[in-house]
Design a protein around this motif. Structure first.
Motif, PDB file in Angstrom:
ATOM      1  N   LYS A 156       0.882  -1.296   0.046  1.00 45.82           N
ATOM      2  CA  LYS A 156      -0.209  -0.167  -0.036  1.00 45.82           C
ATOM      3  C   LYS A 156       0.847   1.271  -0.084  1.00 45.82           C
ATOM      4  O   LYS A 156       0.318   2.390  -0.236  1.00 45.82           O
ATOM      5  N   LEU A 157       1.967   1.166   0.366  1.00 40.25           N
ATOM      6  CA  LEU A 157       3.047   2.227   0.490  1.00 40.25           C
ATOM      7  C   LEU A 157       3.097   3.211  -0.590  1.00 40.25           C
ATOM      8  O   LEU A 157       3.198   4.478  -0.450  1.00 40.25           O
ATOM      9  N   GLN A 158       3.225   2.584  -1.831  1.00 39.06           N
ATOM     10  CA  GLN A 158       3.337   3.390  -3.196  1.00 39.06           C
ATOM     11  C   GLN A 158       2.058   4.324  -3.196  1.00 39.06           C
ATOM     12  O   GLN A 158       2.206   5.411  -3.743  1.00 39.06           O
ATOM     13  N   ASP A 159       0.912   3.980  -2.947  1.00 36.62           N
ATOM     14  CA  ASP A 159      -0.303   4.603  -3.012  1.00 36.62           C
ATOM     15  C   ASP A 159      -0.400   5.500  -1.771  1.00 36.62           C
ATOM     16  O   ASP A 159      -1.111   6.729  -1.970  1.00 36.62           O
ATOM     17  N   MET A 160       0.238   5.318  -0.903  1.00 39.99           N
ATOM     18  CA  MET A 160      -0.049   6.285   0.519  1.00 39.99           C
ATOM     19  C   MET A 160       0.759   7.439   0.365  1.00 39.99           C
ATOM     20  O   MET A 160       0.547   8.384   0.825  1.00 39.99           O
ATOM     21  N   VAL A 161       2.120   7.443   0.001  1.00 39.85           N
ATOM     22  CA  VAL A 161       2.940   8.416  -0.113  1.00 39.85           C
ATOM     23  C   VAL A 161       2.845   9.260  -1.425  1.00 39.85           C
ATOM     24  O   VAL A 161       2.895   8.676  -2.630  1.00 39.85           O
ATOM     25  N   ASP A 162       2.514  10.461  -1.153  1.00 42.87           N
ATOM     26  CA  ASP A 162       2.128  11.397  -2.374  1.00 42.87           C
ATOM     27  C   ASP A 162       3.564  12.236  -2.727  1.00 42.87           C
ATOM     28  O   ASP A 162       3.723  11.985  -3.794  1.00 42.87           O
ATOM     29  N   ILE A 163       3.991  12.719  -1.718  1.00 45.22           N
ATOM     30  CA  ILE A 163       5.432  13.467  -2.345  1.00 45.22           C
ATOM     31  C   ILE A 163       6.345  13.195  -1.150  1.00 45.22           C
ATOM     32  O   ILE A 163       6.011  12.979   0.128  1.00 45.22           O
ATOM     33  N   ALA A 164       7.686  13.222  -1.715  1.00 45.84           N
ATOM     34  CA  ALA A 164       8.665  13.086  -0.613  1.00 45.84           C
ATOM     35  C   ALA A 164       9.946  14.100  -1.306  1.00 45.84           C
ATOM     36  O   ALA A 164      10.165  13.743  -2.459  1.00 45.84           O
ATOM     37  N   HIS A 165      10.467  14.735  -0.468  1.00 48.98           N
ATOM     38  CA  HIS A 165      11.681  15.666  -0.996  1.00 48.98           C
ATOM     39  C   HIS A 165      12.646  15.989   0.255  1.00 48.98           C
ATOM     40  O   HIS A 165      12.144  16.009   1.587  1.00 48.98           O
ATOM     41  N   ARG A 166      13.851  16.357   0.036  1.00 49.21           N
ATOM     42  CA  ARG A 166      14.709  16.836   0.957  1.00 49.21           C
ATOM     43  C   ARG A 166      14.484  18.089   1.189  1.00 49.21           C
ATOM     44  O   ARG A 166      14.094  19.189   0.312  1.00 49.21           O
ATOM     45  N   LEU A 167      14.626  18.585   2.514  1.00 43.95           N
ATOM     46  CA  LEU A 167      14.541  19.971   2.761  1.00 43.95           C
ATOM     47  C   LEU A 167      15.802  20.993   2.693  1.00 43.95           C
ATOM     48  O   LEU A 167      16.852  20.384   3.118  1.00 43.95           O
ATOM     49  N   GLY A 168      15.734  22.141   2.228  1.00 37.31           N
ATOM     50  CA  GLY A 168      16.876  22.790   2.242  1.00 37.31           C
ATOM     51  C   GLY A 168      17.765  22.856   0.949  1.00 37.31           C
ATOM     52  O   GLY A 168      17.735  21.819   0.606  1.00 37.31           O
ATOM     53  N   ILE A 202      11.024  15.607   3.854  1.00 37.05           N
ATOM     54  CA  ILE A 202       9.522  15.940   4.412  1.00 37.05           C
ATOM     55  C   ILE A 202       8.587  14.819   3.504  1.00 37.05           C
ATOM     56  O   ILE A 202       8.787  14.642   2.136  1.00 37.05           O
ATOM     57  N   VAL A 203       7.765  13.968   4.123  1.00 34.85           N
ATOM     58  CA  VAL A 203       6.957  13.088   3.337  1.00 34.85           C
ATOM     59  C   VAL A 203       5.345  13.782   3.517  1.00 34.85           C
ATOM     60  O   VAL A 203       5.025  13.896   4.548  1.00 34.85           O
ATOM     61  N   GLN A 204       4.937  13.508   2.475  1.00 34.40           N
ATOM     62  CA  GLN A 204       3.343  14.043   2.628  1.00 34.40           C
ATOM     63  C   GLN A 204       2.350  12.664   1.962  1.00 34.40           C
ATOM     64  O   GLN A 204       2.917  12.111   0.839  1.00 34.40           O
ATOM     65  N   PHE A 205       1.550  12.489   2.889  1.00 32.19           N
ATOM     66  CA  PHE A 205       0.909  11.186   2.574  1.00 32.19           C
ATOM     67  C   PHE A 205      -0.552  11.836   1.964  1.00 32.19           C
ATOM     68  O   PHE A 205      -1.068  12.588   2.255  1.00 32.19           O
ATOM     69  N   LEU A 206      -1.092  10.676   1.490  1.00 33.46           N
ATOM     70  CA  LEU A 206      -2.565  10.788   0.574  1.00 33.46           C
ATOM     71  C   LEU A 206      -3.657  10.781   1.756  1.00 33.46           C
ATOM     72  O   LEU A 206      -4.316  11.321   1.641  1.00 33.46           O
ATOM     73  N   SER A 207      -3.111   9.570   2.526  1.00 35.12           N
ATOM     74  CA  SER A 207      -4.252   9.304   3.579  1.00 35.12           C
ATOM     75  C   SER A 207      -3.489   8.711   4.767  1.00 35.12           C
ATOM     76  O   SER A 207      -2.439   8.151   4.680  1.00 35.12           O
TER      77      SER A 207
END
Length: 105
Positions: free
Chosen positions: A76-88, A100-105
């Motif tokens: 399910k992880l591929q569908d749960m993680v919307d965006i992930a990127h390094r900070l700074g 920073i990781v943004q989840f869909l749900s």
């Protein structure tokens, strides 16, 4: 000759009234935007300590870390993680910028 001055005065008063209405509306919209931004950040997770590699796909890196932590939800992880990127900005001093990781749900 008095009429043009009265017309200008009426126009100024009308515009002042409109400006006051727009200022109140602007304040209300700013407050609403701040609330929505805060709500959106509730779906974020900050991850630290993951070494950085050249040309990495941060989303895949994060999914692999989560997969090792929770093997039961791996599919399910591929569908749960919307965006992930390094900070700074990338710097030569550190090779472990937070993610920073943004989840869909």
């Amino acid at each position: 000759m008095n009429r043009p001055v009265e017309d200008v005065t009426e126009n100024v008063l009308s515009l002042q009234s409109k400006v006051e209405i727009l200022e109140k509306e602007n304040k209300s919209l700013k407050e609403k935007c701040c609330g929505l931004d805060g709500y959106k950040r509730r779906w974020n997770l900050r991850v630290a300590g993951i070494p950085e590699r050249e040309r990495e796909n941060v989303k895949i890196v994060v999914i692999e870390v989560f997969r090792s932590l929770s093997p039961l939800s791996a599919e399910k992880l591929q569908d749960m993680v919307d965006i992930a990127h390094r900070l700074g900005p990338k710097s030569g001093n550190s090779n472990r910028r937070r993610i920073i990781v943004q989840f869909l749900s």
